[in-house]
Design a protein around this motif. Structure first.
Motif, PDB file in Angstrom:
ATOM      1  N   TYR A  61      45.218  19.336 104.797  1.00 28.27           N
ATOM      2  CA  TYR A  61      44.104  19.738 104.026  1.00 28.27           C
ATOM      3  C   TYR A  61      44.549  19.868 102.565  1.00 28.27           C
ATOM      4  O   TYR A  61      43.978  20.664 102.171  1.00 28.27           O
ATOM      5  CB  TYR A  61      43.456  21.061 104.718  1.00 28.27           C
ATOM      6  CG  TYR A  61      43.024  20.968 106.086  1.00 28.27           C
ATOM      7  CD1 TYR A  61      42.381  19.528 106.335  1.00 28.27           C
ATOM      8  CD2 TYR A  61      43.349  21.715 107.080  1.00 28.27           C
ATOM      9  CE1 TYR A  61      41.918  19.395 107.725  1.00 28.27           C
ATOM     10  CE2 TYR A  61      42.814  21.318 108.386  1.00 28.27           C
ATOM     11  CZ  TYR A  61      42.303  20.415 108.736  1.00 28.27           C
ATOM     12  OH  TYR A  61      41.569  20.176 109.907  1.00 28.27           O
ATOM     13  N   LEU A  99      49.695  25.420 106.173  1.00 26.83           N
ATOM     14  CA  LEU A  99      48.720  25.168 107.147  1.00 26.83           C
ATOM     15  C   LEU A  99      49.302  25.917 108.315  1.00 26.83           C
ATOM     16  O   LEU A  99      49.183  25.635 109.558  1.00 26.83           O
ATOM     17  CB  LEU A  99      48.250  23.973 107.419  1.00 26.83           C
ATOM     18  CG  LEU A  99      47.088  23.974 108.237  1.00 26.83           C
ATOM     19  CD1 LEU A  99      45.638  24.470 107.340  1.00 26.83           C
ATOM     20  CD2 LEU A  99      46.396  22.569 108.555  1.00 26.83           C
ATOM     21  N   SER A 123      43.418  30.932 102.446  1.00 28.62           N
ATOM     22  CA  SER A 123      43.478  30.371 103.976  1.00 28.62           C
ATOM     23  C   SER A 123      42.584  29.293 104.022  1.00 28.62           C
ATOM     24  O   SER A 123      41.461  29.479 103.723  1.00 28.62           O
ATOM     25  CB  SER A 123      44.078  31.220 104.904  1.00 28.62           C
ATOM     26  OG  SER A 123      42.790  31.793 105.415  1.00 28.62           O
ATOM     27  N   LEU A 124      42.870  28.241 105.090  1.00 23.18           N
ATOM     28  CA  LEU A 124      42.062  27.127 105.231  1.00 23.18           C
ATOM     29  C   LEU A 124      41.945  26.907 106.756  1.00 23.18           C
ATOM     30  O   LEU A 124      41.915  25.822 107.352  1.00 23.18           O
ATOM     31  CB  LEU A 124      42.442  26.107 104.351  1.00 23.18           C
ATOM     32  CG  LEU A 124      41.404  24.889 104.279  1.00 23.18           C
ATOM     33  CD1 LEU A 124      40.041  25.579 104.068  1.00 23.18           C
ATOM     34  CD2 LEU A 124      41.939  23.779 103.088  1.00 23.18           C
ATOM     35  N   SER A 125      42.400  27.876 107.642  1.00 23.70           N
ATOM     36  CA  SER A 125      42.557  27.732 108.873  1.00 23.70           C
ATOM     37  C   SER A 125      42.363  29.010 109.691  1.00 23.70           C
ATOM     38  O   SER A 125      42.574  30.201 109.173  1.00 23.70           O
ATOM     39  CB  SER A 125      43.675  26.975 109.233  1.00 23.70           C
ATOM     40  OG  SER A 125      44.352  27.818 110.678  1.00 23.70           O
ATOM     41  N   SER A 127      43.452  30.269 112.435  1.00 23.22           N
ATOM     42  CA  SER A 127      44.551  31.035 112.970  1.00 23.22           C
ATOM     43  C   SER A 127      45.565  31.686 111.773  1.00 23.22           C
ATOM     44  O   SER A 127      46.009  32.931 112.069  1.00 23.22           O
ATOM     45  CB  SER A 127      45.288  30.165 113.922  1.00 23.22           C
ATOM     46  OG  SER A 127      45.757  28.899 113.216  1.00 23.22           O
ATOM     47  N   GLN A 129      44.468  32.354 108.798  1.00 20.62           N
ATOM     48  CA  GLN A 129      43.657  33.524 108.120  1.00 20.62           C
ATOM     49  C   GLN A 129      43.942  34.945 108.992  1.00 20.62           C
ATOM     50  O   GLN A 129      43.867  35.947 108.482  1.00 20.62           O
ATOM     51  CB  GLN A 129      42.203  33.152 108.087  1.00 20.62           C
ATOM     52  CG  GLN A 129      41.427  33.434 109.214  1.00 20.62           C
ATOM     53  CD  GLN A 129      40.075  33.155 108.858  1.00 20.62           C
ATOM     54  OE1 GLN A 129      39.343  33.402 107.824  1.00 20.62           O
ATOM     55  NE2 GLN A 129      39.212  32.304 109.676  1.00 20.62           N
ATOM     56  N   SER A 147      37.957  30.773 104.908  1.00 20.04           N
ATOM     57  CA  SER A 147      37.983  29.803 105.918  1.00 20.04           C
ATOM     58  C   SER A 147      36.934  30.167 107.079  1.00 20.04           C
ATOM     59  O   SER A 147      37.080  31.436 107.556  1.00 20.04           O
ATOM     60  CB  SER A 147      39.132  29.135 106.101  1.00 20.04           C
ATOM     61  OG  SER A 147      39.855  29.965 107.051  1.00 20.04           O
ATOM     62  N   SER A 149      35.630  31.300 110.792  1.00 18.92           N
ATOM     63  CA  SER A 149      36.320  31.993 111.946  1.00 18.92           C
ATOM     64  C   SER A 149      35.417  32.810 112.548  1.00 18.92           C
ATOM     65  O   SER A 149      34.693  33.647 111.764  1.00 18.92           O
ATOM     66  CB  SER A 149      37.756  32.830 111.704  1.00 18.92           C
ATOM     67  OG  SER A 149      38.040  33.458 112.831  1.00 18.92           O
ATOM     68  N   TYR A 197      38.483  27.319 117.710  1.00 20.42           N
ATOM     69  CA  TYR A 197      37.510  26.822 116.798  1.00 20.42           C
ATOM     70  C   TYR A 197      36.341  26.209 117.291  1.00 20.42           C
ATOM     71  O   TYR A 197      35.293  26.356 117.377  1.00 20.42           O
ATOM     72  CB  TYR A 197      37.890  26.333 115.374  1.00 20.42           C
ATOM     73  CG  TYR A 197      36.956  25.739 114.475  1.00 20.42           C
ATOM     74  CD1 TYR A 197      35.760  26.709 114.161  1.00 20.42           C
ATOM     75  CD2 TYR A 197      37.030  24.702 113.936  1.00 20.42           C
ATOM     76  CE1 TYR A 197      34.941  26.353 113.188  1.00 20.42           C
ATOM     77  CE2 TYR A 197      35.906  24.578 112.796  1.00 20.42           C
ATOM     78  CZ  TYR A 197      34.911  25.393 112.529  1.00 20.42           C
ATOM     79  OH  TYR A 197      33.814  24.769 111.564  1.00 20.42           O
ATOM     80  N   GLY A 250      37.805  17.940 110.996  1.00 22.96           N
ATOM     81  CA  GLY A 250      38.631  17.229 110.320  1.00 22.96           C
ATOM     82  C   GLY A 250      38.589  15.723 110.814  1.00 22.96           C
ATOM     83  O   GLY A 250      37.694  15.120 111.079  1.00 22.96           O
ATOM     84  N   TYR A 328      34.110  23.386 100.333  1.00 21.60           N
ATOM     85  CA  TYR A 328      35.044  24.404 100.531  1.00 21.60           C
ATOM     86  C   TYR A 328      35.885  24.993  99.143  1.00 21.60           C
ATOM     87  O   TYR A 328      36.295  26.061  99.185  1.00 21.60           O
ATOM     88  CB  TYR A 328      36.348  23.819 101.406  1.00 21.60           C
ATOM     89  CG  TYR A 328      35.944  24.118 102.962  1.00 21.60           C
ATOM     90  CD1 TYR A 328      34.961  24.174 103.497  1.00 21.60           C
ATOM     91  CD2 TYR A 328      36.952  25.054 103.629  1.00 21.60           C
ATOM     92  CE1 TYR A 328      34.713  24.125 104.873  1.00 21.60           C
ATOM     93  CE2 TYR A 328      36.810  25.377 105.016  1.00 21.60           C
ATOM     94  CZ  TYR A 328      35.615  25.209 105.595  1.00 21.60           C
ATOM     95  OH  TYR A 328      35.193  25.605 106.927  1.00 21.60           O
TER      96      TYR A 328
END
Lengths: 424, 295
Positions: A61, A99, A123-125, A127, A129, A147, A149, A197, A250, A328
């Protein structure tokens, strides 16, 4: 012989010590001469409002993360251009979290301990974050997560320092389901990436589907990061659904869409994707995504009706050769922007004062008015339902989505505070 | 109905497995070729595959024609293979199997990083040509036209390689060189040129696999890493260095993955490794492998 060695050593030691004394003296003199100036610089840097920004700059990412950092920098520049906080400037400290939850925790800790940041955003995920949140929560530092969640809203991970600027799977899947189920039919199939997710998205769809009486005809789970989806598709086709919900993200989303298109599934059913991303669509090509309906926090064409979108696009275009920002990327802008609005409103960088200011804030950074819900600090915001255009419908290379519907900002589309385990 | 599933679905699932298997064959052939003839374990196989896909993106933009691109890409990637063999792999012959292994392992990282710098990490769009878009009725259900084409292309490729290696005099030289390079050299044949050709052929086939897979599997810098794993499973199951083994093992792995996807989707990924473990327990040299090739 022993004496000889000793005397040699002695000489060397002496020579070095003389040299180092000279060096130290020179450096000392220079320091004295430059003293006031150095002191000023140090004080100015100390005076800045520092925001730590851990995002996955390298890895799959990477370009999305770099875009988030660019957008966040725009928010900082605008804050500074407007005079900062009574002359106090803001500063963005971007770090690579790769990541990985562990890496992110280390970088965040470093930002707090070494760089003495006032706030953290990024953060971009899902878990990653949660791992950043665990650190900031323990240190009493405000964290604005950007991101998606569901877990971060829940009472067990929440703290008064936690803010969630991004949408969550519950609201996006719900909005897409509410829009699509009445139109396209009740027989629903799910293709699910086997991780948190993926299952959060399924739960969002099913909740929205209850009101419309949907019937789940197939529920196929695939391992995360699968390359070939062809073997999962025949059983979905055999179930003859009206709607197929792709609960993956993704490259999983891109490859499953490409292969579903190859199987001719779009002629038989409507394909939905809770999070339809601008950059992913551009990397995947028009043909694979054509006709797919999904949720988005933003699409730049919003500028035709929303003034703040126009202002944000123009600021971004001016620095990026006329290219519009991604969805994003906009999270990065809004997360840091809202945070700095809160600082300005509080009139101080004091954490508790800024929390109070943020809780009372109504902000419009890029998509219309938003605010953080009191109980879980989830940003209440509108969800856009977009439909991917075919090659021939596109006015230019950036014109990839049609905004077909807007779910207005409302707490009704979130899980209730009580359900999340917060006290009323 | 078998196991709660209608016969048509099972038939389609079986066919899907064979089709997936032919993709596996395609991925594994280049690796198998280089190992079987040069005893070089090419860890950069996945990187050459990725290079093929990116070359495809480049040439289709430049030439505008899918078929021409299919012809040019293996040549371009094969040319990179020539350079790699001549300047990097050749100095390591005769030094044991782990030297070229480590070299190609590192080379893979370099190639991926170079592509990331040149084309970005995000990935590139690549679609099947219009004439192969959409699905065709194959009797038991609809199947993507493009995948049918890939099956045919793989069959042609394997047949051509077999004819080249078994029926031409140059193929005879290659096989003789693999058996005993010293004797071939004594007979007055430049063996290093033969190895150069074989390595280029193997990388060219990897590149072709990349561009053929691009419309199904997306084009991005890390696309080769999983392919390397899949290709190794197929070569190990089939027997290192056996062309026939790669074909049979590829199809077998495809069917096993496909059937597990239906009955236990969560196990789909593990199933190929379970198969590999089983084969190794019963026949350590693989289905068609010769004993003791690694020793």
């Amino acid at each position: 012989m022993g004496d000889d060695v000793k005397s040699k050593l002695g000489k060397t030691a002496q020579r070095f010590s003389r040299r180092s004394v000279l060096k130290t003296t020179a450096a000392g003199a220079a320091a004295v001469a430059a003293g006031p100036a150095l002191f000023n610089i140090a004080r100015a840097a100390d005076h800045n409002i520092r925001i730590g920004f851990p995002v996955p700059l390298t890895g799959p990412y990477g370009s999305e993360a770099q875009e988030q950092a660019r957008c966040a920098q725009i928010a900082v520049d605008q804050f500074n251009a407007a005079g900062g906080l009574n002359g106090r400037m803001a500063e963005l400290l971007v770090r690579d979290d790769k990541l990985k939850p562990g890496e992110a925790a280390t970088r965040t800790l470093e930002l707090i301990e070494k760089d003495k940041v006032h706030y953290v955003c990024g953060s971009l995920s899902a878990s990653v974050q949660l791992s950043v949140n665990a650190v900031t929560k323990a240190r009493g530092i405000i964290y604005v997560s950007i991101s998606q969640s569901d877990a971060i809203n829940e009472a067990k991970d929440f703290s008064k320092y936690t803010f969630h600027e991004a949408m969550n799977p519950h609201m996006t899947a719900g909005a897409v389901g509410r829009y699509a189920f009445p139109q396209f039919g009740k027989r629903v199939a799910f293709l699910i990436a086997d991780y948190a997710y993926g299952h959060e998205m399924v739960r969002g769809f099913k909740r929205a589907g209850e009101a419309h009486g949907i019937e789940v005809v197939a529920e196929v789970t695939h391992p995360l990061a699968s390359k070939d989806f062809s073997t999962f598709l025949p059983q979905i086709m055999a179930a003859r659904p009206d709607v197929l919900c792709l609960c993956n993200f993704g490259y999983d989303q891109m490859n499953s869409l490409k292969q579903a298109t190859g199987f001719g599934m779009k002629q038989q059913m409507q394909i939905l994707a809770p999070a339809l991303l601008y950059n992913q669509r551009r990397a995947g090509g028009a043909a694979a995504y054509e006709g797919v309906i999904g949720g988005a926090n933003y699409h730049w064409t919003l500028e035709s009706s929303v003034p703040s979108a126009k202002a944000f696009n123009d600021a971004y275009r001016a620095e990026n050769d006329g290219a519009p920002p991604s969805d994003y990327g906009a999270y990065g802008y809004a997360g840091v922007g809202a945070l700095l609005d809160g600082v300005k409103k509080a009139g101080t960088t004091d954490t508790d004062a800024v929390i109070t200011a943020l809780e009372a804030l109504k902000y419009d950074k890029y998509k219309g008015t938003q605010y953080y819900r009191k109980c879980d600090h989830q940003s209440v915001q509108s969800v856009f339902i977009v439909k991917s255009k075919s090659e021939s419908e596109m006015a230019n290379e950036y014109d990839v989505f049609d905004i077909v519907h807007t779910d207005p900002a409302s707490e009704d589309i979130l899980r209730s505070c009580a359900e999340l385990g917060h006290e009323a | 109905m078998i196991g709660g599933y209608p016969i048509e679905l099972l038939a389609l699932q079986l066919f899907t497995g064979l089709a997936l298997g032919s993709v596996f064959v395609l991925l594994a052939v280049g690796l198998s070729l280089i190992f079987g003839l040069l005893t070089v374990v090419n860890f950069a196989h996945g990187a050459f595959y990725m290079l093929g896909a990116y070359a495809g993106v480049f040439f289709i933009g430049y030439l505008g024609n899918f078929w021409l691109t299919l012809a040019v890409v293996p040549l371009a990637v094969g040319a990179v293979g020539l350079v790699v063999e001549r300047w990097l792999v050749r100095p390591l012959y005769g030094r044991g199997i782990d030297y070229p292994l480590m070299l190609t392992f590192g080379l893979a990282y370099v190639l991926v990083e170079v592509v990331r710098i040149l084309f970005g990490a995000e990935g590139m769009p690549f679609d099947a040509p219009d004439s192969l878009m959409g699905a065709v009725d194959i009797g038991v259900g609809y199947f993507p036209a493009y995948r049918l084409f890939v099956i045919a292309a793989t069959a042609v490729l394997v047949l051509a390689l077999w004819l080249f290696l078994e029926k031409t005099s140059y193929g005879l030289v290659i096989r003789a060189g693999a058996r005993d390079g010293e004797i071939v050299r004594v007979l007055g044949i430049d063996i290093s040129r033969v190895w150069l050709v074989v390595f280029a052929l193997g990388t060219g086939v990897a590149g072709l696999a990349g561009v053929l897979s691009a419309p199904m599997r997306s084009v991005f810098p890390d696309m080769g890493t999983t392919v390397l794993v899949e290709a190794f499973v197929v070569t190990v199951v089939g027997g290192m260095g056996s062309l026939a083994g790669a074909v049979v093992a590829g199809l077998l792995v495809g069917v096993v993955v496909s059937m597990t996807s239906l009955f236990a989707p969560a196990m789909a990924e593990v199933s190929m490794f379970a198969l590999m473990a089983l084969v190794l327990l019963v026949r350590p040299q693989g289905l068609f492998g010769k004993k003791g090739l690694m020793g």
